[in-house]
Design a protein around this motif. Structure first.
Motif, PDB file in Angstrom:
ATOM      1  N   ASP A   7       0.832  -1.209   0.000  1.00 25.72           N
ATOM      2  CA  ASP A   7       0.000   0.000   0.000  1.00 25.72           C
ATOM      3  C   ASP A   7       0.866   1.257   0.000  1.00 25.72           C
ATOM      4  O   ASP A   7       0.537   2.246  -0.660  1.00 25.72           O
ATOM      5  CB  ASP A   7      -0.925   0.020   1.218  1.00 25.72           C
ATOM      6  CG  ASP A   7      -2.022  -1.022   1.143  1.00 25.72           C
ATOM      7  OD1 ASP A   7      -2.283  -1.531   0.030  1.00 25.72           O
ATOM      8  OD2 ASP A   7      -2.626  -1.323   2.196  1.00 25.72           O
ATOM      9  N   LEU A   8       1.966   1.214   0.749  1.00 23.08           N
ATOM     10  CA  LEU A   8       2.877   2.354   0.790  1.00 23.08           C
ATOM     11  C   LEU A   8       3.500   2.591  -0.583  1.00 23.08           C
ATOM     12  O   LEU A   8       3.578   3.729  -1.052  1.00 23.08           O
ATOM     13  CB  LEU A   8       3.967   2.125   1.839  1.00 23.08           C
ATOM     14  CG  LEU A   8       4.989   3.243   2.014  1.00 23.08           C
ATOM     15  CD1 LEU A   8       4.298   4.519   2.453  1.00 23.08           C
ATOM     16  CD2 LEU A   8       6.044   2.828   3.018  1.00 23.08           C
ATOM     17  N   TRP A   9       3.907   1.514  -1.246  1.00 24.04           N
ATOM     18  CA  TRP A   9       4.508   1.648  -2.572  1.00 24.04           C
ATOM     19  C   TRP A   9       3.490   2.211  -3.569  1.00 24.04           C
ATOM     20  O   TRP A   9       3.821   3.088  -4.365  1.00 24.04           O
ATOM     21  CB  TRP A   9       5.027   0.293  -3.041  1.00 24.04           C
ATOM     22  CG  TRP A   9       5.672   0.365  -4.389  1.00 24.04           C
ATOM     23  CD1 TRP A   9       5.161  -0.062  -5.572  1.00 24.04           C
ATOM     24  CD2 TRP A   9       6.945   0.929  -4.704  1.00 24.04           C
ATOM     25  NE1 TRP A   9       6.031   0.190  -6.592  1.00 24.04           N
ATOM     26  CE2 TRP A   9       7.144   0.809  -6.093  1.00 24.04           C
ATOM     27  CE3 TRP A   9       7.945   1.528  -3.939  1.00 24.04           C
ATOM     28  CZ2 TRP A   9       8.280   1.262  -6.729  1.00 24.04           C
ATOM     29  CZ3 TRP A   9       9.073   1.983  -4.582  1.00 24.04           C
ATOM     30  CH2 TRP A   9       9.239   1.840  -5.954  1.00 24.04           C
ATOM     31  N   SER A  10       2.258   1.736  -3.538  1.00 23.80           N
ATOM     32  CA  SER A  10       1.255   2.243  -4.481  1.00 23.80           C
ATOM     33  C   SER A  10       0.808   3.659  -4.123  1.00 23.80           C
ATOM     34  O   SER A  10       0.421   4.425  -5.000  1.00 23.80           O
ATOM     35  CB  SER A  10       0.052   1.300  -4.545  1.00 23.80           C
ATOM     36  OG  SER A  10      -0.621   1.281  -3.302  1.00 23.80           O
ATOM     37  N   THR A  18      -2.226   9.998   0.986  1.00 21.67           N
ATOM     38  CA  THR A  18      -3.011   8.802   1.285  1.00 21.67           C
ATOM     39  C   THR A  18      -2.803   8.441   2.752  1.00 21.67           C
ATOM     40  O   THR A  18      -1.777   8.786   3.344  1.00 21.67           O
ATOM     41  CB  THR A  18      -2.568   7.632   0.390  1.00 21.67           C
ATOM     42  OG1 THR A  18      -1.195   7.373   0.626  1.00 21.67           O
ATOM     43  CG2 THR A  18      -2.790   7.951  -1.085  1.00 21.67           C
ATOM     44  N   PRO A  19      -3.763   7.735   3.351  1.00 15.65           N
ATOM     45  CA  PRO A  19      -3.612   7.360   4.759  1.00 15.65           C
ATOM     46  C   PRO A  19      -2.349   6.539   5.032  1.00 15.65           C
ATOM     47  O   PRO A  19      -1.680   6.737   6.048  1.00 15.65           O
ATOM     48  CB  PRO A  19      -4.865   6.536   5.046  1.00 15.65           C
ATOM     49  CG  PRO A  19      -5.871   6.997   4.040  1.00 15.65           C
ATOM     50  CD  PRO A  19      -5.080   7.368   2.829  1.00 15.65           C
ATOM     51  N   THR A  20      -1.998   5.648   4.141  1.00 18.58           N
ATOM     52  CA  THR A  20      -0.804   4.822   4.326  1.00 18.58           C
ATOM     53  C   THR A  20       0.460   5.684   4.329  1.00 18.58           C
ATOM     54  O   THR A  20       1.353   5.490   5.159  1.00 18.58           O
ATOM     55  CB  THR A  20      -0.710   3.772   3.207  1.00 18.58           C
ATOM     56  OG1 THR A  20      -1.931   3.043   3.145  1.00 18.58           O
ATOM     57  CG2 THR A  20       0.435   2.822   3.438  1.00 18.58           C
ATOM     58  N   LEU A  21       0.519   6.642   3.426  1.00 21.89           N
ATOM     59  CA  LEU A  21       1.679   7.520   3.357  1.00 21.89           C
ATOM     60  C   LEU A  21       1.772   8.405   4.597  1.00 21.89           C
ATOM     61  O   LEU A  21       2.868   8.643   5.125  1.00 21.89           O
ATOM     62  CB  LEU A  21       1.605   8.379   2.091  1.00 21.89           C
ATOM     63  CG  LEU A  21       2.828   9.176   1.714  1.00 21.89           C
ATOM     64  CD1 LEU A  21       4.031   8.255   1.504  1.00 21.89           C
ATOM     65  CD2 LEU A  21       2.564   9.982   0.462  1.00 21.89           C
TER      66      LEU A  21
END
Length: 148
Positions: A7-10, A18-21
């Motif tokens: 998810d971080l890579w995408s 994005t929330p993951t970032l």
């Protein structure tokens, strides 16, 4: 853990925060603050206090900016929805659309410049007798030298 990394890579290639970032950014800044605190306890150097304050300010500003971008995106989406609701529905007709009405553009490359002419346009601009960019050398001048 693997799905978080995916998810971080995408999220790197997704526009906006994005929330993951944001989670990864906050974890990294928290770890940096912990390292600065440990180094302050180990060395009693006030440099780590200064670095911690600078890092904390950057951490806060990144989170503030991400929140502002999210608000702007929500406002933009609400405006699109509003326009969609206000726009009356027209029945489908066989009439010409904007894309069909656009004339094709033909490009003419001469020397160091490119001229765009709509297809079927017979008007031509008079030439000024030289390159208008102020740059003295062109490829055609080198061809003239080679011919002599």
């Amino acid at each position: 853990m693997a799905s978080f990394v995916e998810d971080l890579w995408s999220s790197i290639f997704t526009p906006g925060p994005t929330p993951t970032l944001l989670i990864a950014t906050n974890v990294a800044f928290a770890a940096l603050q912990a390292i600065f605190f440990a180094l302050l306890l180990a060395t009693y150097s006030l440099h780590f206090v200064a670095l911690s304050i600078i890092s904390g300010g950057l951490w806060y500003s990144i989170n503030w900016f991400a929140a502002e971008v999210k608000l702007a995106q929500q406002a933009q989406e609400a405006e699109k929805e509003k326009e969609k609701l206000e726009k009356p529905r027209l029945p489908d007709t066989d009439s010409e659309t904007e894309t069909e009405a656009v004339k094709e553009v033909k490009a003419t490359v001469t020397g160091s410049s490119t001229h765009l002419h709509p297809e079927g346009d017979s008007k031509k601009r008079p030439t000024t007798g030289g390159d208008g960019s102020g740059y003295g050398s062109t490829d055609s001048e080198w061809e003239k030298v080679d011919d002599q």
